[in-house]
Design an enzyme around this catalytic site. Structure first.
Site: not given
Ligand code: ASP
Length: 340
Positions: A13, A58-59, A275
């Site tokens: 982001t 990053s997903s 856990t």
């Molecule tokens: N979806 C974004 C990512 O992980 C969220 C972020 O950057 O905080 O790339």
């Protein structure tokens, strides 16, 4: 001589812009980021930048990209005092955990940061995160790095990376380190928690790039059936299964579950007990509902986070260790990821 920091921009982001038509947040190229933070030029730190060709949400992170990051650090290790990785917050804890294992004998800071709001927006949290991360990455005492660890800096707090977990998708304080104290806190001054920061490694940096992704995760829930467990255990090529258990490492005490798990362990699949709780530790044998797991050879994960468990398994399986050694390493602290 000015301290030097290498900024590695991977996406997230922090470097995103809003598509004027669809309103979606999309990764943009790095020039956007440097335009947005003119303060970087005023810094008494010499900053160089590497931007990955395709900035990532990053997903979409993959272990091959962890390898790219580790190699970028290895290639530039002698030229810089520290490294800042700009990364999306969604999987930042996984990346920080993986890098902590991949970078053995790290003696310089590797600080991951990002933001909840794009850096170009008025209320962005990205500027402070970026500026303080650079300050931490360049911080030295008696010529030696103050924080020779892979860490995450976010919203005024510095954490050991492999202890973190993204717990909030809304607030600026997105990360927690429930089982380990913060390494530093930024207020008017940057206060380092010296007692919590890892010791400086003595050996030469050794970068491990073999990761084995043949793992799976099975989260326990009341009512889980044999078919679900069988399906997870029959994944082709499976080498390790993270069993996400209740409380202090407990699972339903049904015989069919223990039999299925025991069968898998006998075939050489590592079953790793982590856990579901945010804080605290797995203690197999504390309750009857975990004593059975211990008896059949399930490996206890102590207070490891789910994120660090994933990274540690990929790293250790990638080392091709014999089974016994692999299990001993899983239960030892390699990079401060569990309390001993
Ligand atoms: N979806 C974004 C990512 O992980 C969220 C972020 O950057 O905080 O790339």
């Amino acid at each position: 001589m000015k301290p030097s920091v290498l900024l590695i921009y991977t996406g997230g982001t922090i470097g995103m812009v809003q598509d004027p038509k669809s309103g979606e947040l999309k990764p943009f190229d790095f020039s956007h980021l440097s335009e947005q933070v003119p303060e970087l030029k005023k810094f008494d730190v010499s900053i160089s930048v590497i931007a990955f060709e395709e900035p990532l949400d990053s997903s979409d992170m993959e272990p091959e990209i962890w390898v790219k990051m580790a190699k970028a650090i290895e290639e530039n290790y002698d030229k810089y005092d520290g490294f800042v990785i700009l990364h999306g917050s969604d999987t930042m804890s996984f990346t920080a955990s993986a890098l902590s294992f991949m970078l053995e004998n790290l003696a310089k800071p590797v600080v991951l940061t990002g933001s909840q709001l794009p850096i170009g927006t008025i209320r962005t949290d990205g500027k402070e995160n970026l500026i303080t991360a650079i300050e931490i990455a360049s911080a030295k005492k008696n010529g030696l790095a103050l924080v020779p660890e892979v860490c995450i800096y976010f919203e005024y707090k510095l954490y050991r990376g492999n202890r973190t977990h993204k717990f909030n998708a809304e607030q600026f304080q997105a990360f927690q380190s429930p089982n380990y104290p913060e390494l530093a806190e930024a207020g008017v001054h940057l206060k380092y928690n010296q007692g919590a920061i890892g010791k400086l490694a003595k050996g030469k940096l050794k970068v491990h790039t073999n990761l084995n992704t043949n793992i799976a995760v099975l989260k326990m829930f009341p009512g889980i059936g044999a078919e679900a467990v069988k399906a997870a255990l029959s994944i082709k090529g499976l080498r390790a299964l993270i069993l996400e258990t209740f409380g202090a490492g407990n699972a339903p005490s049904k015989k069919w579950l223990l039999d299925l798990l025991q069968g898998a362990i006998k075939k050489g699949i590592v079953v790793y007990n982590v856990t579901q709780c945010n804080a605290g530790s797995v203690e197999q044998g504390k309750y009857k509902t975990s004593a059975g797991l211990k008896k059949i050879g399930v490996t206890g994960g102590a207070d490891i986070t789910y994120e660090a468990a994933v990274a540690k398994l990929m790293f250790l399986l990638g080392q091709g260790l014999p089974e016994k050694k692999l299990k001993t390493e899983l239960q030892s602290s390699l990079r401060g990821e569990i309390s001993e």
